[in-house]
Design a protein around this motif. Structure first.
Motif, PDB file in Angstrom:
ATOM      1  N   THR A 127       0.851  -1.190   0.000  1.00  0.00           N
ATOM      2  CA  THR A 127       0.000   0.000   0.000  1.00  0.00           C
ATOM      3  C   THR A 127       0.887   1.240   0.000  1.00  0.00           C
ATOM      4  O   THR A 127       0.594   2.232  -0.674  1.00  0.00           O
ATOM      5  N   ASN A 128       1.986   1.144   0.744  1.00  0.00           N
ATOM      6  CA  ASN A 128       3.042   2.151   0.704  1.00  0.00           C
ATOM      7  C   ASN A 128       4.385   1.450   0.588  1.00  0.00           C
ATOM      8  O   ASN A 128       4.547   0.302   1.045  1.00  0.00           O
ATOM      9  N   VAL A 129       5.328   2.123  -0.036  1.00  0.00           N
ATOM     10  CA  VAL A 129       6.681   1.588  -0.196  1.00  0.00           C
ATOM     11  C   VAL A 129       7.677   2.666   0.227  1.00  0.00           C
ATOM     12  O   VAL A 129       7.520   3.837  -0.123  1.00  0.00           O
ATOM     13  N   ILE A 130       8.685   2.261   0.987  1.00  0.00           N
ATOM     14  CA  ILE A 130       9.770   3.154   1.363  1.00  0.00           C
ATOM     15  C   ILE A 130      11.055   2.637   0.716  1.00  0.00           C
ATOM     16  O   ILE A 130      11.385   1.457   0.828  1.00  0.00           O
ATOM     17  N   VAL A 131      11.778   3.532   0.050  1.00  0.00           N
ATOM     18  CA  VAL A 131      13.074   3.191  -0.526  1.00  0.00           C
ATOM     19  C   VAL A 131      14.163   3.735   0.392  1.00  0.00           C
ATOM     20  O   VAL A 131      14.192   4.921   0.708  1.00  0.00           O
ATOM     21  N   SER A 132      15.060   2.833   0.812  1.00  0.00           N
ATOM     22  CA  SER A 132      16.139   3.217   1.727  1.00  0.00           C
ATOM     23  C   SER A 132      17.397   2.431   1.371  1.00  0.00           C
ATOM     24  O   SER A 132      17.946   1.696   2.187  1.00  0.00           O
ATOM     25  N   THR A 133      17.833   2.583   0.139  1.00  0.00           N
ATOM     26  CA  THR A 133      18.950   1.780  -0.370  1.00  0.00           C
ATOM     27  C   THR A 133      20.317   2.405  -0.134  1.00  0.00           C
ATOM     28  O   THR A 133      21.340   1.806  -0.463  1.00  0.00           O
ATOM     29  N   GLU A 187      20.175   8.430   2.927  1.00  0.00           N
ATOM     30  CA  GLU A 187      21.127   8.997   1.981  1.00  0.00           C
ATOM     31  C   GLU A 187      20.657   8.928   0.540  1.00  0.00           C
ATOM     32  O   GLU A 187      20.980   9.802  -0.261  1.00  0.00           O
ATOM     33  N   VAL A 188      19.898   7.893   0.178  1.00  0.00           N
ATOM     34  CA  VAL A 188      19.457   7.763  -1.212  1.00  0.00           C
ATOM     35  C   VAL A 188      18.526   8.897  -1.608  1.00  0.00           C
ATOM     36  O   VAL A 188      18.369   9.201  -2.790  1.00  0.00           O
ATOM     37  N   ALA A 189      17.924   9.544  -0.618  1.00  0.00           N
ATOM     38  CA  ALA A 189      17.039  10.684  -0.875  1.00  0.00           C
ATOM     39  C   ALA A 189      17.789  12.015  -0.787  1.00  0.00           C
ATOM     40  O   ALA A 189      17.166  13.073  -0.793  1.00  0.00           O
ATOM     41  N   GLY A 190      19.105  11.955  -0.730  1.00  0.00           N
ATOM     42  CA  GLY A 190      19.893  13.181  -0.633  1.00  0.00           C
ATOM     43  C   GLY A 190      19.967  13.740   0.770  1.00  0.00           C
ATOM     44  O   GLY A 190      20.454  14.855   0.973  1.00  0.00           O
ATOM     45  N   THR A 191      19.498  12.983   1.753  1.00  0.00           N
ATOM     46  CA  THR A 191      19.582  13.395   3.150  1.00  0.00           C
ATOM     47  C   THR A 191      21.048  13.470   3.572  1.00  0.00           C
ATOM     48  O   THR A 191      21.863  12.669   3.115  1.00  0.00           O
ATOM     49  N   LEU A 233      14.796  10.627 -10.556  1.00  0.00           N
ATOM     50  CA  LEU A 233      16.048  10.979  -9.909  1.00  0.00           C
ATOM     51  C   LEU A 233      16.409  12.421 -10.217  1.00  0.00           C
ATOM     52  O   LEU A 233      15.975  12.976 -11.229  1.00  0.00           O
ATOM     53  N   ASN A 234      17.232  13.025  -9.346  1.00  0.00           N
ATOM     54  CA  ASN A 234      17.720  14.369  -9.648  1.00  0.00           C
ATOM     55  C   ASN A 234      19.000  14.276 -10.478  1.00  0.00           C
ATOM     56  O   ASN A 234      19.434  13.175 -10.846  1.00  0.00           O
ATOM     57  N   ASP A 235      19.606  15.414 -10.768  1.00  0.00           N
ATOM     58  CA  ASP A 235      20.773  15.412 -11.650  1.00  0.00           C
ATOM     59  C   ASP A 235      22.012  14.790 -11.022  1.00  0.00           C
ATOM     60  O   ASP A 235      23.006  14.556 -11.712  1.00  0.00           O
ATOM     61  N   ARG A 236      21.961  14.480  -9.737  1.00  0.00           N
ATOM     62  CA  ARG A 236      23.084  13.814  -9.069  1.00  0.00           C
ATOM     63  C   ARG A 236      22.829  12.328  -8.852  1.00  0.00           C
ATOM     64  O   ARG A 236      23.643  11.633  -8.259  1.00  0.00           O
ATOM     65  N   GLY A 237      21.674  11.860  -9.336  1.00  0.00           N
ATOM     66  CA  GLY A 237      21.364  10.445  -9.224  1.00  0.00           C
ATOM     67  C   GLY A 237      20.636  10.047  -7.961  1.00  0.00           C
ATOM     68  O   GLY A 237      20.364   8.857  -7.747  1.00  0.00           O
ATOM     69  N   TYR A 238      20.293  11.025  -7.106  1.00  0.00           N
ATOM     70  CA  TYR A 238      19.521  10.741  -5.895  1.00  0.00           C
ATOM     71  C   TYR A 238      18.039  10.801  -6.205  1.00  0.00           C
ATOM     72  O   TYR A 238      17.603  11.451  -7.162  1.00  0.00           O
ATOM     73  N   ILE A 239      17.242  10.145  -5.390  1.00  0.00           N
ATOM     74  CA  ILE A 239      15.799  10.138  -5.594  1.00  0.00           C
ATOM     75  C   ILE A 239      15.214  11.515  -5.297  1.00  0.00           C
ATOM     76  O   ILE A 239      15.520  12.124  -4.270  1.00  0.00           O
ATOM     77  N   LYS A 240      14.380  12.001  -6.198  1.00  0.00           N
ATOM     78  CA  LYS A 240      13.693  13.268  -5.974  1.00  0.00           C
ATOM     79  C   LYS A 240      12.629  13.095  -4.898  1.00  0.00           C
ATOM     80  O   LYS A 240      11.788  12.202  -4.978  1.00  0.00           O
ATOM     81  N   VAL A 241      12.677  13.957  -3.893  1.00  0.00           N
ATOM     82  CA  VAL A 241      11.657  13.949  -2.845  1.00  0.00           C
ATOM     83  C   VAL A 241      11.245  15.382  -2.546  1.00  0.00           C
ATOM     84  O   VAL A 241      12.008  16.317  -2.781  1.00  0.00           O
ATOM     85  N   ASN A 242      10.042  15.530  -2.019  1.00  0.00           N
ATOM     86  CA  ASN A 242       9.625  16.835  -1.527  1.00  0.00           C
ATOM     87  C   ASN A 242       9.928  16.916  -0.039  1.00  0.00           C
ATOM     88  O   ASN A 242      10.552  16.014   0.532  1.00  0.00           O
ATOM     89  N   GLY A 243       9.489  17.979   0.622  1.00  0.00           N
ATOM     90  CA  GLY A 243       9.783  18.151   2.036  1.00  0.00           C
ATOM     91  C   GLY A 243       9.177  17.088   2.928  1.00  0.00           C
ATOM     92  O   GLY A 243       9.639  16.881   4.052  1.00  0.00           O
ATOM     93  N   ARG A 244       8.152  16.401   2.405  1.00  0.00           N
ATOM     94  CA  ARG A 244       7.515  15.317   3.172  1.00  0.00           C
ATOM     95  C   ARG A 244       8.165  13.968   2.907  1.00  0.00           C
ATOM     96  O   ARG A 244       7.744  12.952   3.432  1.00  0.00           O
ATOM     97  N   LEU A 245       9.203  13.953   2.066  1.00  0.00           N
ATOM     98  CA  LEU A 245       9.934  12.753   1.644  1.00  0.00           C
ATOM     99  C   LEU A 245       9.110  11.852   0.738  1.00  0.00           C
ATOM    100  O   LEU A 245       9.363  10.649   0.629  1.00  0.00           O
ATOM    101  N   GLU A 246       8.127  12.453   0.047  1.00  0.00           N
ATOM    102  CA  GLU A 246       7.389  11.737  -0.983  1.00  0.00           C
ATOM    103  C   GLU A 246       8.179  11.792  -2.289  1.00  0.00           C
ATOM    104  O   GLU A 246       8.751  12.828  -2.647  1.00  0.00           O
ATOM    105  N   THR A 247       8.227  10.692  -3.006  1.00  0.00           N
ATOM    106  CA  THR A 247       8.860  10.677  -4.319  1.00  0.00           C
ATOM    107  C   THR A 247       7.849  11.140  -5.357  1.00  0.00           C
ATOM    108  O   THR A 247       6.727  11.547  -5.029  1.00  0.00           O
ATOM    109  N   THR A 248       8.228  11.060  -6.627  1.00  0.00           N
ATOM    110  CA  THR A 248       7.318  11.435  -7.718  1.00  0.00           C
ATOM    111  C   THR A 248       6.282  10.363  -7.990  1.00  0.00           C
ATOM    112  O   THR A 248       5.395  10.569  -8.831  1.00  0.00           O
TER     113      THR A 248
END
Length: 483
Positions: free
Chosen positions: A155-161, A330-334, A306-321
């Motif tokens: 129902t929801n998926v979290i990516v944390s690679t 770290e995969v989210a650019g944190t 992904l963004n131009d550095r290869g990290y997953i694009k997220v908004n301030g809520r950590l939602e992807t596209t």
């Protein structure tokens, strides 16, 4: 069982007819924030699965922060042996037994692995060892160690690679089979001469540790200062520390090519200001940054950009596209710290519960675990000047902190930036013994919005390191010019 083995995905497994297993939450990658998410939501009665290809608990308890600090502590003990006469402990000589150093670290990791397994068992979260990839929106396929596959839908998926050590395109580097931090923490010999490419956190911590074990160490960095983004007093302090401990640094240098093999003999040819230099060592460590683990996991099939550095694009809520897909760590650019991944978990947890928790304006602490440590939070002087923020600067040497004298650890300084128009603390930096612990008290005051005078006038236990905040904030501040 110890560290879990890597899993490679066979390409010849037919899976089109596999049924999809439904979960409330599927997590790809078992980083610290992901692990907390799994345990939390499973304990609430949700059906949760974590897919991890190698390490239970992710990199922090297995190959990164905790193992590296274990090795750093062993090196610190070695440094006290070398200073034994200073403390009245007389010894003619001592030896470093690297297999024992390594086994102490391994024992800690095994204990942490057991703790993680028990928490998975108690919470009911399912840990799946295997190589996972998206095959569609919120749908994943996992190749298990025996070559069979499973399909899961969340129902929801979290990516944390997470991320991995970056490898620079240097001729001969791959053939040299250099160490990364992972292999460096598994060494069973003291390198005769360790050459380190990269002067960031990983490179500096391991450089000092290996030097204290007895290695000759040379650090190569492309910038003009170690940790060049820090304030000049910090970088100057680190430079002096490394000089004092006999660690060579070569700055403003670009590696041209490498020959030989790490572990036997390796030659590094570099350019420094137009002049060619050649270094010959026994081991080579590459610590030149990180790269996100976003390749070959089907993110495009899930609609995750992904963004131009290869990290997953997220908004301030950590939602992807992709709807229902989140990314943390770290995969989210944190910022690449476990403690920030933990806060990422809290952000996603609250948002899945209907809240609106965002990552904006987080107060993130940084700690470099050299000895002395570097710890800071809030604005640096460099950042304040770049943002044209006026401040009062309070600063004292660690010699003003009485506890430091009892420890014979008076190297370094404490400094704080305080607002001009109010008494709020804008930033704090400690280059000092156990600096991270001192910083925590200042961080608490900053979170609470307390004025610096609250720390100045507090009754601290004597003698303690945090007691140094009283002379710090009682000192005469300066008003640095803002250009």
């Amino acid at each position: 069982m110890g560290l879990l083995e890597n899993i490679e995905s066979p390409s010849n497994i037919a899976t089109n007819s596999l049924p999809s297993e439904g979960y409330d939450l599927v997590i790809l990658g078992d980083g610290t924030g992901a692990t907390l998410a799994a345990w939390t939501f499973a304990a609430q009665g949700q059906r949760v699965a974590v897919i991890e290809r190698k390490y239970i608990g992710g990199s922090c308890p297995n190959i990164a922060c905790l193992p590296s600090k274990n090795i750093v502590q062993s090196a610190r003990v070695a440094s006290y042996f070398r200073r034994g006469k200073e403390f009245g402990a007389m010894t003619d000589s001592f030896d470093i037994d690297m297999p024992t150093v390594r086994n102490r670290k391994r024992s800690m990791v095994l204990g942490l692995n057991d703790m993680y397994r028990e928490n998975f068992r108690q919470t009911g979260a399912e840990f799946i060892l295997g190589a996972g990839r998206f095959i569609g929106p919120r749908a994943l396929e996992v190749t298990l160690p025996d070559g069979t596959t499973r399909r899961l839908h969340g129902t929801n998926v979290i990516v944390s690679t997470g991320t991995r050590a970056a490898s620079e395109p240097i001729p001969g580097l791959s053939d040299a089979q250099p160490l990364t931090h992972i292999e460096a923490l598994e060494l069973d010999v003291v390198p005769g001469h360790l050459i380190v490419i990269g002067g960031g956190y990983v490179g500096l911590e391991l450089s000092q540790a290996m030097s204290r074990f007895g290695s000759k160490v040379t650090v190569i960095d492309r910038n003009d200062r170690l940790l060049h983004l820090e304030d000049e007093d910090v970088t100057s302090g680190l430079a002096s520390l490394f000089t004092y401990e006999g660690i060579d640094t070569i700055l403003n240098a670009k590696v041209k090519h490498i020959s030989g093999r790490s572990g036997t003999a390796v030659t590094v040819v570099l350019d420094q200001g137009g002049r060619e230099k050649t270094l010959v060592g026994t081991h080579l460590l590459v610590a030149a940054g990180r790269r996100p683990n976003t390749e070959n996991i089907g993110l495009d099939l899930a609609g995750v950009e992904l963004n131009d550095r290869g990290y997953i694009k997220v908004n301030g809520r950590l939602e992807t596209t992709a709807p229902g897909v989140w990314a943390i760590g770290e995969v989210a650019g944190t910022p690449q710290f476990t403690h920030v991944s933990v806060d990422d978990f809290r952000v996603v947890r609250d948002n899945l519960a209907g809240g609106n928790h965002v990552t904006t304006w987080r107060l993130i602490p940084y700690t470099l675990f050299t000895d002395p440590e570097l710890a800071r939070i809030g604005l640096t002087e460099k950042e304040a000047k770049e943002q044209n923020i006026a401040y009062r600067l309070f600063k004292i040497p660690m010699e003003r902190v009485l506890r430091a004298h009892t420890l014979s650890e008076t190297r370094g300084f404490l400094k704080a930036l305080v607002g001009i128009d109010n008494d709020l603390i804008l930033g704090f930096t400690a280059f000092a013994v156990d600096a991270g612990e001192i910083m925590a008290s200042v961080q608490t005051a900053m979170i609470a919005g307390l004025p610096y005078t609250a720390l100045r006038d507090a009754i601290w236990a004597h003698p303690t390191l945090v007691e140094g905040l009283t002379p710090l904030f009682s000192s005469e501040p300066t008003l640095p010019a803002i250009s």
